[in-house]
Design a protein around this motif. Sequence first.
Motif, short mmCIF file in Angstrom:
data_model
loop_
_atom_site.label_atom_id
_atom_site.label_comp_id
_atom_site.label_asym_id
_atom_site.label_seq_id
_atom_site.Cartn_x
_atom_site.Cartn_y
_atom_site.Cartn_z
N THR A 1 76.84 -5.48 -26.98
CA THR A 1 77.23 -4.09 -26.85
C THR A 1 76.44 -3.28 -27.86
O THR A 1 76.46 -3.57 -29.06
N ALA A 2 75.73 -2.28 -27.36
CA ALA A 2 74.96 -1.37 -28.20
C ALA A 2 75.74 -0.07 -28.34
O ALA A 2 76.09 0.56 -27.34
N VAL A 3 76.01 0.32 -29.58
CA VAL A 3 76.68 1.59 -29.86
C VAL A 3 75.56 2.59 -30.13
O VAL A 3 74.78 2.42 -31.07
N VAL A 4 75.45 3.61 -29.28
CA VAL A 4 74.31 4.52 -29.32
C VAL A 4 74.77 5.98 -29.36
O VAL A 4 75.89 6.30 -28.99
N ASP A 5 73.86 6.83 -29.83
CA ASP A 5 74.15 8.26 -29.85
C ASP A 5 73.11 9.01 -29.03
O ASP A 5 72.24 8.40 -28.39
#
Length: 117
Positions: free
Chosen positions: A86-90
Amino acid sequence: MRKVTELIGRTPLLSLCQDRSGSRLLLKLEQFNPLGTAKTRMALEMVRDAERRGALRPGGHIIESTSGNTGLGLALVAAERGYRFTAVVDGHACPDKLRAMRAMGAELVYVTGDGDG
């Protein structure tokens, strides 16, 4: 070679120049890593370290805040080794890199900068 990760770190050295004393300036061409970034090497080492310490076990889940290259590397390593990623991105993340992560099986979680700080 049977796995993409076997190519990581096998990047060439380029001897750029040599002075009169024989000292050389060498460039490590990390852009020849799979996915074109040195962060792929770092991602593989992060996963290997977590495996050695027992923090990451078969079928495990990797979660990382990323805006691109580290996420690409982790997506590749996770896909190859059977981990969920899981990549937490903005909003600053490159759309092409996000698409590539998703193509390698990553789940993307979007966050905004509207928090309390």
